[in-house]
Motif scaffolding. Structure first.
Motif, PDB file in Angstrom:
ATOM      1  N   VAL A   1       1.997  -2.621   7.808  1.00 40.71           N
ATOM      2  CA  VAL A   1       2.254  -3.937   8.416  1.00 40.71           C
ATOM      3  C   VAL A   1       1.652  -3.991   9.807  1.00 40.71           C
ATOM      4  CG1 VAL A   1       4.012  -5.598   9.111  1.00 40.71           C
ATOM      5  CG2 VAL A   1       4.370  -4.166   7.090  1.00 40.71           C
ATOM      6  N   ASP A   2       0.864  -5.032  10.046  1.00 41.97           N
ATOM      7  CA  ASP A   2       0.258  -5.234  11.364  1.00 41.97           C
ATOM      8  C   ASP A   2       0.920  -6.453  12.000  1.00 41.97           C
ATOM      9  OD1 ASP A   2      -1.301  -5.199  13.587  1.00 41.97           O
ATOM     10  OD2 ASP A   2      -3.121  -5.938  12.610  1.00 41.97           O
ATOM     11  N   GLY A   3       1.763  -6.191  12.979  1.00 40.02           N
ATOM     12  CA  GLY A   3       2.500  -7.294  13.601  1.00 40.02           C
ATOM     13  C   GLY A   3       3.868  -7.457  12.967  1.00 40.02           C
ATOM     14  N   LYS A   4       4.320  -8.732  12.874  1.00 41.97           N
ATOM     15  CA  LYS A   4       5.658  -9.010  12.340  1.00 41.97           C
ATOM     16  C   LYS A   4       5.610  -9.718  10.994  1.00 41.97           C
ATOM     17  CE  LYS A   4       8.244  -7.375  15.646  1.00 41.97           C
ATOM     18  NZ  LYS A   4       9.240  -6.300  15.406  1.00 41.97           N
ATOM     19  N   ASN A   5       4.412  -9.964  10.462  1.00 43.18           N
ATOM     20  CA  ASN A   5       4.277 -10.695   9.204  1.00 43.18           C
ATOM     21  C   ASN A   5       3.602  -9.807   8.161  1.00 43.18           C
ATOM     22  OD1 ASN A   5       5.319 -13.155  10.327  1.00 43.18           O
ATOM     23  ND2 ASN A   5       3.330 -13.479  11.299  1.00 43.18           N
ATOM     24  N   LEU A   6       4.012  -9.984   6.916  1.00 47.06           N
ATOM     25  CA  LEU A   6       3.433  -9.219   5.823  1.00 47.06           C
ATOM     26  C   LEU A   6       3.164 -10.169   4.652  1.00 47.06           C
ATOM     27  CD1 LEU A   6       2.633  -6.517   4.500  1.00 47.06           C
ATOM     28  CD2 LEU A   6       5.015  -6.284   3.749  1.00 47.06           C
ATOM     29  N   ASN A   7       1.882 -10.303   4.299  1.00 42.54           N
ATOM     30  CA  ASN A   7       1.488 -11.129   3.160  1.00 42.54           C
ATOM     31  C   ASN A   7       1.395 -10.241   1.920  1.00 42.54           C
ATOM     32  OD1 ASN A   7       1.213 -13.420   4.817  1.00 42.54           O
ATOM     33  ND2 ASN A   7      -0.874 -12.829   5.373  1.00 42.54           N
ATOM     34  N   VAL A   8       2.081 -10.654   0.848  1.00 42.90           N
ATOM     35  CA  VAL A   8       2.185  -9.786  -0.330  1.00 42.90           C
ATOM     36  C   VAL A   8       2.029 -10.599  -1.601  1.00 42.90           C
ATOM     37  CG1 VAL A   8       3.723  -8.183   0.861  1.00 42.90           C
ATOM     38  CG2 VAL A   8       4.687 -10.078  -0.479  1.00 42.90           C
ATOM     39  N   ILE A   9       1.936  -9.850  -2.704  1.00 47.22           N
ATOM     40  CA  ILE A   9       2.047 -10.396  -4.058  1.00 47.22           C
ATOM     41  C   ILE A   9       3.377  -9.925  -4.626  1.00 47.22           C
ATOM     42  CG2 ILE A   9       1.084 -10.394  -6.381  1.00 47.22           C
ATOM     43  CD1 ILE A   9      -1.652  -9.833  -5.143  1.00 47.22           C
ATOM     44  N   THR A  10       4.161 -10.851  -5.139  1.00 51.14           N
ATOM     45  CA  THR A  10       5.473 -10.484  -5.679  1.00 51.14           C
ATOM     46  C   THR A  10       5.456 -10.572  -7.200  1.00 51.14           C
ATOM     47  OG1 THR A  10       6.215 -12.782  -5.424  1.00 51.14           O
ATOM     48  CG2 THR A  10       6.668 -11.247  -3.594  1.00 51.14           C
ATOM     49  N   LEU A  11       6.541 -10.103  -7.806  1.00 52.33           N
ATOM     50  CA  LEU A  11       6.692 -10.157  -9.260  1.00 52.33           C
ATOM     51  C   LEU A  11       7.710 -11.221  -9.627  1.00 52.33           C
ATOM     52  CD1 LEU A  11       6.802  -6.371 -10.271  1.00 52.33           C
ATOM     53  CD2 LEU A  11       4.815  -7.850  -9.917  1.00 52.33           C
ATOM     54  N   ASP A  12       7.431 -11.893 -10.692  1.00 50.28           N
ATOM     55  CA  ASP A  12       8.372 -12.878 -11.220  1.00 50.28           C
ATOM     56  C   ASP A  12       9.657 -12.165 -11.638  1.00 50.28           C
ATOM     57  OD1 ASP A  12       9.016 -15.581 -12.273  1.00 50.28           O
ATOM     58  OD2 ASP A  12       8.988 -14.482 -14.186  1.00 50.28           O
ATOM     59  N   SER A  13      10.779 -12.834 -11.471  1.00 46.03           N
ATOM     60  CA  SER A  13      12.077 -12.221 -11.787  1.00 46.03           C
ATOM     61  C   SER A  13      12.159 -11.846 -13.268  1.00 46.03           C
ATOM     62  CB  SER A  13      13.214 -13.161 -11.399  1.00 46.03           C
ATOM     63  OG  SER A  13      13.080 -14.406 -12.100  1.00 46.03           O
TER      64      SER A  13
ATOM     65  N   SER B   1     -10.309 -12.539  -1.578  1.00 45.52           N
ATOM     66  CA  SER B   1     -11.266 -13.586  -1.228  1.00 45.52           C
ATOM     67  C   SER B   1     -10.988 -14.191   0.144  1.00 45.52           C
ATOM     68  CB  SER B   1     -11.235 -14.693  -2.292  1.00 45.52           C
ATOM     69  OG  SER B   1      -9.956 -15.328  -2.321  1.00 45.52           O
ATOM     70  N   ILE B   2      -9.760 -14.087   0.611  1.00 43.39           N
ATOM     71  CA  ILE B   2      -9.432 -14.617   1.945  1.00 43.39           C
ATOM     72  C   ILE B   2      -9.295 -13.486   2.970  1.00 43.39           C
ATOM     73  CG2 ILE B   2      -8.313 -16.675   1.013  1.00 43.39           C
ATOM     74  CD1 ILE B   2      -5.613 -15.332   1.450  1.00 43.39           C
ATOM     75  N   GLY B   3      -9.726 -12.254   2.573  1.00 44.71           N
ATOM     76  CA  GLY B   3      -9.748 -11.129   3.509  1.00 44.71           C
ATOM     77  C   GLY B   3      -8.417 -10.444   3.715  1.00 44.71           C
ATOM     78  N   GLU B   4      -7.469 -10.622   2.796  1.00 48.38           N
ATOM     79  CA  GLU B   4      -6.157  -9.977   2.913  1.00 48.38           C
ATOM     80  C   GLU B   4      -6.123  -8.679   2.107  1.00 48.38           C
ATOM     81  OE1 GLU B   4      -3.450 -10.631   4.595  1.00 48.38           O
ATOM     82  OE2 GLU B   4      -4.069 -12.530   5.522  1.00 48.38           O
ATOM     83  N   GLN B   5      -5.383  -7.689   2.643  1.00 47.93           N
ATOM     84  CA  GLN B   5      -5.202  -6.448   1.900  1.00 47.93           C
ATOM     85  C   GLN B   5      -4.172  -6.669   0.800  1.00 47.93           C
ATOM     86  OE1 GLN B   5      -3.410  -3.255   4.107  1.00 47.93           O
ATOM     87  NE2 GLN B   5      -4.079  -1.675   2.676  1.00 47.93           N
ATOM     88  N   PRO B   6      -4.509  -6.371  -0.450  1.00 47.86           N
ATOM     89  CA  PRO B   6      -3.557  -6.637  -1.545  1.00 47.86           C
ATOM     90  C   PRO B   6      -2.392  -5.654  -1.529  1.00 47.86           C
ATOM     91  CG  PRO B   6      -5.537  -5.575  -2.405  1.00 47.86           C
ATOM     92  CD  PRO B   6      -5.790  -5.839  -0.954  1.00 47.86           C
ATOM     93  N   ILE B   7      -1.193  -6.151  -1.231  1.00 50.78           N
ATOM     94  CA  ILE B   7       0.035  -5.352  -1.256  1.00 50.78           C
ATOM     95  C   ILE B   7       0.992  -6.021  -2.221  1.00 50.78           C
ATOM     96  CG2 ILE B   7       2.013  -4.540   0.075  1.00 50.78           C
ATOM     97  CD1 ILE B   7       0.248  -4.394   2.513  1.00 50.78           C
ATOM     98  N   ILE B   8       1.537  -5.245  -3.139  1.00 54.95           N
ATOM     99  CA  ILE B   8       2.445  -5.772  -4.169  1.00 54.95           C
ATOM    100  C   ILE B   8       3.860  -5.345  -3.789  1.00 54.95           C
ATOM    101  CG2 ILE B   8       2.987  -5.801  -6.614  1.00 54.95           C
ATOM    102  CD1 ILE B   8       0.031  -4.747  -6.993  1.00 54.95           C
ATOM    103  N   LEU B   9       4.784  -6.308  -3.770  1.00 54.63           N
ATOM    104  CA  LEU B   9       6.162  -6.040  -3.368  1.00 54.63           C
ATOM    105  C   LEU B   9       7.068  -6.281  -4.559  1.00 54.63           C
ATOM    106  CD1 LEU B   9       7.671  -5.235  -0.771  1.00 54.63           C
ATOM    107  CD2 LEU B   9       8.137  -7.662  -0.387  1.00 54.63           C
TER     108      LEU B   9
ATOM    109  N   LYS C   1       5.796 -12.931   3.404  1.00 49.54           N
ATOM    110  CA  LYS C   1       5.252 -14.175   2.865  1.00 49.54           C
ATOM    111  C   LYS C   1       4.504 -13.861   1.576  1.00 49.54           C
ATOM    112  CE  LYS C   1       2.327 -18.152   3.951  1.00 49.54           C
ATOM    113  NZ  LYS C   1       1.445 -18.797   4.969  1.00 49.54           N
ATOM    114  N   SER C   2       4.909 -14.536   0.490  1.00 46.29           N
ATOM    115  CA  SER C   2       4.282 -14.301  -0.809  1.00 46.29           C
ATOM    116  C   SER C   2       3.075 -15.217  -0.965  1.00 46.29           C
ATOM    117  CB  SER C   2       5.287 -14.550  -1.937  1.00 46.29           C
ATOM    118  OG  SER C   2       4.662 -14.424  -3.197  1.00 46.29           O
ATOM    119  N   LEU C   3       1.919 -14.615  -1.192  1.00 49.70           N
ATOM    120  CA  LEU C   3       0.690 -15.384  -1.400  1.00 49.70           C
ATOM    121  C   LEU C   3       0.295 -15.423  -2.870  1.00 49.70           C
ATOM    122  CD1 LEU C   3      -1.518 -14.143   1.597  1.00 49.70           C
ATOM    123  CD2 LEU C   3       0.016 -16.110   1.475  1.00 49.70           C
ATOM    124  N   GLY C   4       1.134 -14.870  -3.731  1.00 46.84           N
ATOM    125  CA  GLY C   4       0.859 -14.883  -5.156  1.00 46.84           C
ATOM    126  C   GLY C   4       1.989 -14.227  -5.912  1.00 46.84           C
ATOM    127  N   MET C   5       2.070 -14.519  -7.204  1.00 50.40           N
ATOM    128  CA  MET C   5       3.157 -13.957  -8.008  1.00 50.40           C
ATOM    129  C   MET C   5       2.608 -13.572  -9.377  1.00 50.40           C
ATOM    130  SD  MET C   5       6.853 -15.575  -9.046  1.00 50.40           S
ATOM    131  CE  MET C   5       7.421 -15.550  -7.350  1.00 50.40           C
TER     132      MET C   5
END
Length: 676
Positions: A572-584, A626-634, A669-673
């Motif tokens: 994590v760089d800073g206080k925000n983390l952009n991730v991909i989450t899983l559907d329940s 494509s938007i330059g984010e590191q793919p992290i799955i939560l 912050k979830s950017l995909g699921m």
């Protein structure tokens, strides 16, 4: 030799009898000659012995020869004072030294006595005393060394008994030598006193009893006294010298003559050349030319001969070593050395050899050392030794990296070129040879020296060939770091912790977990590039949860959750983390598909379902990249391990974290699921 002991016993008794009963001149001459002969014999034996214990009778021999010499002194004094004559041997010795001048002859005799007493006898006495003390002090250590060799199986009971016996004999010998050296000292003092008494009493007897004048009495009795003193002091001098030789030869396995020749005239030709030069210089500056030039030539010839002998010896030694190596290779047991598999190997063609040769300015060896230090700091593991080898089967500029004897990657360099890579921010194009950066698979170009500065100005990342190899090697080691951690490595890490945290280690091992189980947990952490430097936290977590479950995968998850602060800092760089989450629903499906066994747990899903999940994941990954984010799955904590195992079917580079591994202060912050 059958009656040798009887002859020696009778000889000792005869020495006592000579003190009491007078002997005639002829017998005295024979006994004096025998005394000189025995002294020469003892001196030569002392020079040629290889071991002091091979002359163990020397202390007793000193006593006997001293008594023999004193008995002859008494017999000769009796004859000098009673008859004014002591036989031809004493008279001849006195005449040779005095040469018609009693005063000069007496002074020379005193000088001989002083040298024998002050220089040789006193020195031998001191050396014998120190040798005895140090030998006795060293006995306990030598005994312990024998016991250690016996316990380790290096020697058997018989060899140990013989070595103990030799140590005891050595201590007894030097202790006896310490006492026997006092006989030599007392003999020298007695010789001086007897000489003074002979001269004083001889003057008086010569003038009163023999009616000689003062001059005649002085000449006659000085000659006889000096002769008598020389006949006794010369054997004493020889035996004192022998005593000094025996007690000073501590660190040698050869005789004195061989040691002198080998240590003075065998191994230092430069010294001979220097001595020769100095002697020639002395001959040129005004000192006698002939003797100094003659000796200078002798030392020059010695130096040349020594240098030739050393060269021949080295050539012979090389030939013998080569023969020995060939013999060793032929031995069937040496095939075992071929079974060893190196953990990490870097093989390269002959064109890359200069990079690894420090004599040619190469710094690849230094870079390898830095790689090991870097990985130790980043991941907390001591990387095994990296073997560098040349391989003629490779292309001249090609290199290959092997893990456990299997090639895992390779690359090719261009010398006199630099590798230029566009980090995405470079402006403009450069000319070069298209290639692929071997460590990360990025497009790159080989450029020459003239283009290097322009490429850096345009924003390209420019590296030299050694940096290409070291970066590639570092990444390969990190990718396979979990395979390089063995049980012995884990044992070393645990032993290091045990020095400061013994209670923790004793609680975990072996009561809760074995070294092998801890190794599996550490390998799981390293496989996802997590550092194991904080071994204390790892062992405390295993101590807390090791009694609940023996599943090393689940124990790894507990350790990861304890590492939440470290994992957060890492990703994590800073206080925000952009991730991909899983559907329940997907998480619930994964949880329902977990099967528990005695050896652990595994995920049981239909292949079509797995393919559907992975396709959905790939689409979300492409959106982030494509938007330059590191793919992290939560994911949920219980799902993380199994979903990570699913993603490994695509690549090992996906980062899969659980909610419990992220610091609560981080805004997610979830950017995909990923959905079903």
């Amino acid at each position: 030799m059958k009656f040798g002991d009887i002859i020696v016993a009778l000889g000792v008794i005869a020495i006592i009898i000579i003190i009491i009963i007078p002997v005639n001149e002829s017998i005295l001459d024979i006994l004096l000659s025998l005394n000189i002969s025995l002294a020469l014999l003892i001196l030569l034996i002392a020079m040629y012995i290889d071991n002091t214990l091979s002359f163990s009778i020397f202390p007793s021999l000193l006593l006997i020869t001293t008594m023999f010499r004193l008995s002859l002194n008494i017999s000769s004094t009796r004859m000098i004072l009673s008859k004014g004559d002591a036989g031809s041997v004493i008279e001849s010795f006195g005449g040779i030294v005095i040469q018609g001048n009693p005063v000069v002859g007496f002074i020379i005799f005193l000088i001989i006595v002083i040298i024998q007493f002050i220089v040789i006898t006193k020195g031998s006495e001191r050396v014998a005393e120190v040798a005895a003390r140090f030998t006795l002090d060293a006995m306990p250590g030598k005994q312990m060394a024998i016991d250690a060799d016996l316990n380790s199986g290096l020697i058997n009971d018989i060899e140990a008994r013989d070595r103990r016996k030799n140590i005891q004999k050595e201590a007894d010998f030097y202790g006896a030598m310490d006492g026997a050296s006092k006989f030599v000292k007392g003999d020298a003092i007695a010789g001086i006193i007897i000489t003074v008494l002979n001269i004083a009493a001889g003057f008086a007897i010569g003038m009163i009893t023999l009616d000689l004048t003062l001059t005649e009495s002085l000449a006659k009795f000085t000659t006889l006294t000096v002769g008598d003193g020389l006949v006794s002091q010369i054997p004493a001098l020889l035996i004192s010298t022998a005593t000094g030789i025996v007690v000073t030869r501590a660190a040698s396995d050869s005789n004195l003559g061989n040691d002198i020749i080998s240590q003075l005239f065998s191994s230092h030709p430069r010294v001979m050349f220097l001595v020769s030069g100095v002697l020639y210089f002395f001959g040129l500056v005004g000192l006698p030319t002939i003797p100094f030039f003659l000796l200078g030539t002798v030392f020059l010839v010695l130096g040349l001969v020594m240098r030739k002998n050393i060269k021949n010896a080295l050539e012979l030694e090389d030939e013998q070593e080569e023969e020995i190596d060939q013999e060793e290779i032929r031995k069937p047991e040496n095939v075992k050395s071929l079974l060893k598999v190196e953990d990490i190997e870097l093989e390269f063609g002959y064109g890359i050899i200069p990079l690894a040769d420090s004599n040619q300015g190469g710094d690849l060896l230094d870079r390898v050392v830095m790689i090991r230090r870097q990985i130790a700091l980043e991941l907390g593991i001591v990387v095994p030794m990296i073997r560098l080898r040349d391989n003629i089967q490779l292309n001249p500029n090609q290199y290959a990296i092997k893990i456990k004897g299997v090639e895992v990657s390779n690359g090719e360099l261009m010398f006199d070129h630099y590798l230029a890579m566009n980090p995405g921010t470079a402006s403009g194009e450069i000319d070069g040879i298209d290639t692929v950066e071997p460590a990360f698979g990025l497009p790159a170009k080989w450029i020459n020296q003239e283009q290097k500065e322009r490429a850096e100005i345009l924003g390209y990342t420019v590296v030299d060939p050694p940096s290409v190899i070291s970066t590639h090697l570092t990444e390969i080691i990190k990718q396979n770091i979990d395979e390089l951690l063995g049980r012995q490595d884990v044992k070393n890490l645990v032993d290091n912790i045990k020095e400061e945290h013994p209670a923790l280690v004793e609680e975990v091992i072996p009561n809760i977990m074995t070294i092998g189980e801890i190794q599996k947990v550490l390998s799981n952490l390293l496989k996802e590039q997590l550092s194991i430097r904080d071994m204390v936290t790892i062992l405390e977590t295993l101590a807390d949860y090791g009694t609940i479950t023996k599943d090393t995968d689940m124990l790894t998850e507990y350790v990861r959750q304890r590492f939440s602060r470290y994992i957060t800092k890492k990703y994590v760089d800073g206080k925000n983390l952009n991730v991909i989450t899983l559907d329940s629903q997907l998480e619930q499906l994964i949880m329902d598909s977990i099967n528990q066994t005695n050896t652990g747990s595994y995920l049981s899903l239909e292949p079509q379902m797995i393919q559907k999940i992975l396709n959905n994941l790939s689409n979300n990954i492409k959106k982030l990249t494509s938007i330059g984010e590191q793919p992290i799955i939560l994911t949920a904590p219980i799902v993380r391990l199994y979903f990570k195992q699913l993603t490994e079917q695509i690549t090992n580079d996906f980062i899969v974290l659980s909610y419990n591994e992220i610091d609560p202060s981080i805004e997610i912050k979830s950017l995909g699921m990923v959905k079903l």
